[in-house]
Design an enzyme around this catalytic site. Structure first.
Site, PDB file in Angstrom:
ATOM      1  N   THR A  80       0.831  -1.219   0.000  1.00 37.28           N
ATOM      2  CA  THR A  80       0.000   0.000   0.000  1.00 37.28           C
ATOM      3  C   THR A  80       0.860   1.262   0.000  1.00 37.28           C
ATOM      4  OG1 THR A  80      -1.601  -1.272   1.276  1.00 37.28           O
ATOM      5  CG2 THR A  80      -1.965   1.112   1.139  1.00 37.28           C
ATOM      6  N   HIS A 159      -1.345  -9.316  -5.877  1.00 39.42           N
ATOM      7  CA  HIS A 159      -0.632 -10.283  -5.036  1.00 39.42           C
ATOM      8  C   HIS A 159      -0.469 -11.617  -5.776  1.00 39.42           C
ATOM      9  CE1 HIS A 159      -0.762  -7.562  -1.706  1.00 39.42           C
ATOM     10  NE2 HIS A 159      -2.069  -7.613  -1.585  1.00 39.42           N
ATOM     11  N   SER A 189       1.341 -10.019  10.449  1.00 34.59           N
ATOM     12  CA  SER A 189       0.538  -8.943   9.867  1.00 34.59           C
ATOM     13  C   SER A 189      -0.683  -9.505   9.118  1.00 34.59           C
ATOM     14  CB  SER A 189       1.423  -8.125   8.915  1.00 34.59           C
ATOM     15  OG  SER A 189       0.695  -7.074   8.356  1.00 34.59           O
TER      16      SER A 189
END
Ligand code: A3P
Length: 341
Positions: A80, A159, A189
């Site tokens: 991001t 991804h 995460s």
């Protein structure tokens, strides 16, 4: 480890197989957001929701353009913040225009794949007041069309591993930035993210999660194969392979590296502004890039969370860590990757 057989080949040309048996039961039990099941793809056994069967060809045959920029990496590796950086570099550092939602400026290529249709429909009924949902549901089935219709330079986040992306990315030489982050931090995460997102709704504890992650049994896994496919291409002129740990250690250096790759030289003032804009504390407060997720009970969960290198210590026990290190060392040797210190 689940050793359930994967039996039914649902799409021969793509070698996509339904996950069944113990592994299916396990995945369906812990990932409550996926209501239709999972598939594994190819010899690497990439794991995705079953929806992939109808999306595989679209993802592979999408028409790429020479000036496209692809930002890729395993989920939760720092994509991001890199999206925001790349967008700004490609838009002459237009911080005013960057006040628009990042999701509108940089599209998530396989958005459709990660939202189960039934779960999304239920969510709309359960939380009609959620003002994120109309935009999201409009985008879910439309991302590739929106990209196709976009007549400006496109920046995409994905991804998916290299082998499932259009071959023309490499043939045409589109610029690709691959962000790599060390496995234990990624797992921690990703665990928080999957627990805190209604469309994924992971219900297990971290110990179980790590087992899934290690065995390539979470969406977009296996992690090490993902990295391997990118690391093998790292010396190609259209590929830039970067580490999240370097972003954290030297943000200015990270920015310079990507700016050079995108052939957008920066003066000192521009570099300073970018550092300030992307700095973790500021990024977290910026509503255009940092939107919290909501879990299945509608509790808000931070998307930009801690950004720590070594954050794995929060959840790994001594025993898990010892075992993980042996596994990681073996995989590291197989890939030949050198991690940043
Ligand atoms: P943590 O969960 O460890 O905090 P992605 O964007 O690929 O999903 O990666 C998400 C991870 O990047 C999260 O890690 C998030 O906090 C971290 N991150 C987001 N913005 C960041 C920034 N500006 N600087 C450093 N890390 C950032």
């Amino acid at each position: 480890m689940s050793s359930a057989p994967v039996t039914k080949v649902v799409k021969d040309a793509w070698k996509i197989s339904m996950v069944d048996g113990d592994l299916r039961n396990d995945l369906m039990k812990y990932w409550r957001g996926e209501k239709d099941g999972f598939v594994q793809v190819g010899t690497k056994k990439w794991l995705y929701p079953v929806k992939y069967v109808r999306l595989a060809e679209e993802y592979k045959n999408f028409e790429v353009r020479l000036d496209d920029v692809w930002i890729t990496g395993f989920p939760r590796s720092g994509t991001t913040v890199t999206q925001e950086l790349v967008w700004l570099l490609c838009h002459n550092l237009d911080f005013k225009a960057a006040e628009e939602d990042l999701d509108e400026r940089v599209r998530y290529y396989e958005l459709n794949l990660v939202f189960n249709d039934k779960t999304t429909e239920e969510r709309v009924k359960l939380f009609p007041e959620d003002d994120e949902l109309p935009r999201l549901t409009e985008c879910i089935g439309n991302t590739l069309k929106l990209l196709d219709e976009d007549n400006k330079r496109r920046i995409m986040k994905t991804h998916l591993p290299f082998e499932l992306l259009p071959d023309d990315i490499m043939k045409k030489g589109c610029k690709v930035i691959y962000i790599c982050r060390q496995p234990k931090d990624v797992a921690v995460s990703y665990y928080h993210y999957e627990k805190g997102s209604w469309h994924l709704d992971y219900k297990g504890d971290f110990k179980r999660y790590w087992d899934h992650f290690k065995n390539g049994e979470c969406s977009f896994g296996p992690y090490f194969e993902h990295i391997k496919q990118a690391y093998e291409k790292k010396d190609e002129p259209n590929i830039l392979f970067v580490f999240y740990e370097n972003l954290r250690k030297d943000l200015a250096g990270y920015i310079q590296k990507i700016a050079n790759f995108l052939e957008r030289p920066l003066n000192q003032d521009e570099l300073y502004k970018l550092v300030d804009h992307l700095k973790f504390e500021n990024f977290k407060k910026n509503p255009a890039v940092s939107k919290n997720t909501k879990d299945a009970d509608n509790n808000e969960v931070e998307f930009v969370r801690k950004g720590k290198v070594g954050g794995w210590k929060e959840l790994f026990t001594v025993e898990m860590n010892e075992e993980a290190d042996v596994f990681i060392e073996r995989k590291t040797r197989e890939i030949g990757i050198t991690w940043p210190k």
